[in-house]
Scaffold this motif. Structure first.
Motif, PDB file in Angstrom:
ATOM      1  N   GLY A 114       0.765  -1.295   0.053  1.00  0.00           N
ATOM      2  CA  GLY A 114       0.022  -0.142  -0.016  1.00  0.00           C
ATOM      3  C   GLY A 114       0.800   1.351   0.140  1.00  0.00           C
ATOM      4  O   GLY A 114       0.569   2.177  -0.578  1.00  0.00           O
ATOM      5  N   GLN A 115       2.145   1.096   0.624  1.00  0.00           N
ATOM      6  CA  GLN A 115       2.777   2.448   0.888  1.00  0.00           C
ATOM      7  C   GLN A 115       3.510   2.553  -0.428  1.00  0.00           C
ATOM      8  O   GLN A 115       3.603   3.593  -0.993  1.00  0.00           O
ATOM      9  N   GLN A 116       3.761   1.474  -1.064  1.00  0.00           N
ATOM     10  CA  GLN A 116       4.617   1.539  -2.544  1.00  0.00           C
ATOM     11  C   GLN A 116       3.639   2.152  -3.378  1.00  0.00           C
ATOM     12  O   GLN A 116       4.104   2.940  -4.197  1.00  0.00           O
ATOM     13  N   GLN A 117       2.427   1.823  -3.406  1.00  0.00           N
ATOM     14  CA  GLN A 117       1.342   2.469  -4.308  1.00  0.00           C
ATOM     15  C   GLN A 117       1.184   3.949  -4.293  1.00  0.00           C
ATOM     16  O   GLN A 117       1.255   4.806  -5.131  1.00  0.00           O
ATOM     17  N   ARG A 118       1.316   4.372  -2.771  1.00  0.00           N
ATOM     18  CA  ARG A 118       1.277   5.738  -2.668  1.00  0.00           C
ATOM     19  C   ARG A 118       2.519   6.392  -3.172  1.00  0.00           C
ATOM     20  O   ARG A 118       2.218   7.657  -3.476  1.00  0.00           O
ATOM     21  N   VAL A 119       3.757   5.876  -3.075  1.00  0.00           N
ATOM     22  CA  VAL A 119       4.799   6.530  -3.558  1.00  0.00           C
ATOM     23  C   VAL A 119       4.836   6.403  -5.207  1.00  0.00           C
ATOM     24  O   VAL A 119       4.964   7.536  -5.636  1.00  0.00           O
ATOM     25  N   PRO A 159      -5.170   0.809 -10.829  1.00  0.00           N
ATOM     26  CA  PRO A 159      -4.220   1.031  -9.628  1.00  0.00           C
ATOM     27  C   PRO A 159      -4.500   0.582  -8.427  1.00  0.00           C
ATOM     28  O   PRO A 159      -3.514   0.633  -7.628  1.00  0.00           O
ATOM     29  N   THR A 160      -5.579  -0.118  -8.246  1.00  0.00           N
ATOM     30  CA  THR A 160      -5.866  -0.576  -6.972  1.00  0.00           C
ATOM     31  C   THR A 160      -5.917  -2.464  -7.140  1.00  0.00           C
ATOM     32  O   THR A 160      -6.034  -3.081  -6.059  1.00  0.00           O
ATOM     33  N   GLY A 161      -5.273  -2.648  -8.412  1.00  0.00           N
ATOM     34  CA  GLY A 161      -5.600  -4.137  -8.527  1.00  0.00           C
ATOM     35  C   GLY A 161      -4.852  -5.176  -7.500  1.00  0.00           C
ATOM     36  O   GLY A 161      -5.306  -6.415  -7.485  1.00  0.00           O
ATOM     37  N   ASN A 162      -3.738  -4.612  -6.951  1.00  0.00           N
ATOM     38  CA  ASN A 162      -2.802  -5.356  -6.344  1.00  0.00           C
ATOM     39  C   ASN A 162      -3.083  -5.076  -4.671  1.00  0.00           C
ATOM     40  O   ASN A 162      -2.354  -5.791  -4.020  1.00  0.00           O
ATOM     41  N   THR A 191      -7.069   0.028  -0.896  1.00  0.00           N
ATOM     42  CA  THR A 191      -7.789   0.267  -2.171  1.00  0.00           C
ATOM     43  C   THR A 191      -8.773   1.717  -1.902  1.00  0.00           C
ATOM     44  O   THR A 191      -8.593   2.422  -2.503  1.00  0.00           O
ATOM     45  N   GLN A 192      -9.258   1.479  -0.667  1.00  0.00           N
ATOM     46  CA  GLN A 192     -10.135   2.696   0.011  1.00  0.00           C
ATOM     47  C   GLN A 192      -9.221   4.042   0.111  1.00  0.00           C
ATOM     48  O   GLN A 192      -9.263   5.203  -0.434  1.00  0.00           O
ATOM     49  N   ASN A 193      -7.945   3.760   0.588  1.00  0.00           N
ATOM     50  CA  ASN A 193      -6.811   4.564   0.742  1.00  0.00           C
ATOM     51  C   ASN A 193      -6.645   5.374  -0.680  1.00  0.00           C
ATOM     52  O   ASN A 193      -6.740   6.628  -0.665  1.00  0.00           O
ATOM     53  N   VAL A 194      -6.283   4.610  -1.680  1.00  0.00           N
ATOM     54  CA  VAL A 194      -5.739   5.248  -2.886  1.00  0.00           C
ATOM     55  C   VAL A 194      -6.840   5.912  -3.654  1.00  0.00           C
ATOM     56  O   VAL A 194      -7.063   6.961  -4.211  1.00  0.00           O
ATOM     57  N   ASP A 214     -16.899  -0.564  -6.672  1.00  0.00           N
ATOM     58  CA  ASP A 214     -17.065   0.533  -5.642  1.00  0.00           C
ATOM     59  C   ASP A 214     -16.023   1.663  -6.246  1.00  0.00           C
ATOM     60  O   ASP A 214     -16.592   2.884  -5.813  1.00  0.00           O
ATOM     61  N   PHE A 215     -15.048   1.363  -6.562  1.00  0.00           N
ATOM     62  CA  PHE A 215     -13.861   2.514  -6.851  1.00  0.00           C
ATOM     63  C   PHE A 215     -14.577   3.226  -8.025  1.00  0.00           C
ATOM     64  O   PHE A 215     -14.433   4.630  -8.173  1.00  0.00           O
TER      65      PHE A 215
END
Length: 225
Positions: free
Chosen positions: A150-155, A173-176, A182-185, A208-209
């Motif tokens: 999750g952190q890596q995706q935010r980076v 972008p939330t597939g993994n 997912t909610q965070n992103v 939902d996204f």
């Protein structure tokens, strides 16, 4: 082109030629406003990822016209498009594509160093601001490999924002990610669109996204439904 339009696609037609000729996009036309958070949905094979590839300027083998930020992009050379992409489009993929042997900060700075329009100190300052925006400023000097998924995706999102792109394009972008991340992103994207006027186009399977985005373009068999 109207100043409030970030991207315009006019009659985009695309064929695949293997194993035989097959029309995958059948005359797609739409506009995306500045600051709009758009979700592209549809079953596998509907053409949504192919369309994103055309919109991102990575695929130039299509018919029709593409405008981004008021500029016509159809017919430009690969080198011109690569330079345009680096400056005007931010990418967030299903896999983060971070350089795991580099620090988080270095990863975020890379597209701006490549663009070479600001000093290294200015770029570093902007990278820290982006990491702070995403709650990661405390991780800046860690190696990217040391972060959670999750952190890596935010980076990856911080990196996508570094050149103040006209559009951020997300391919699953939330597939993994698990549901919490997912909610965070999703919330990050929504905040970027609504509070910073960032235009976002994301291909997603997550209902939902999609449902919580500003607008859904649903595709089926190469057409907008």
């Amino acid at each position: 082109m109207e100043s409030h339009i970030a991207l315009r696609a006019d009659n985009i037609v695309k064929y695949f030629y293997e194993p035989e000729k097959f029309q995958v996009l059948k005359g797609i036309s739409f506009e995306v406003k500045k600051g709009e958070f758009l979700a592209l949905t549809g079953k596998s094979g509907s053409g949504k990822s192919t369309l994103l590839y055309v919109l991102s300027t990575m695929d130039t083998d299509y018919e029709g016209q593409l405008h981004l930020n008021g500029e016509a992009l159809t017919g430009r050379t690969q080198n011109q498009l690569a330079a345009f992409r680096n400056e005007h489009i931010g990418f967030v993929f299903q896999f983060h594509y971070l350089l795991t042997d580099f620090t988080v900060l270095d990863n975020v700075m890379l597209p701006a160093l490549k663009l070479n329009k600001k000093s290294r100190a200015e770029i570093e300052e902007k990278a820290y601001q982006n990491l702070k925006l995403l709650g990661l400023d405390g991780q800046a000097l860690k190696l990217a490999s040391r972060l959670s998924g999750g952190q890596q995706q935010r980076v990856a999102i911080a990196r996508a924002l570094i050149n103040d792109p006209a559009v951020i394009m997300g391919d699953e972008p939330t597939g993994n990610l698990d549901s919490k991340n997912t909610q965070n992103v999703f919330e990050i994207f929504r905040e970027l669109a609504h509070e910073r006027g960032q235009t976002i186009i994301a291909v997603t399977h997550d209902e939902d996204f999609a449902r919580n985005s500003d607008r859904i373009i649903d595709m089926s068999d190469g057409l907008i439904v």
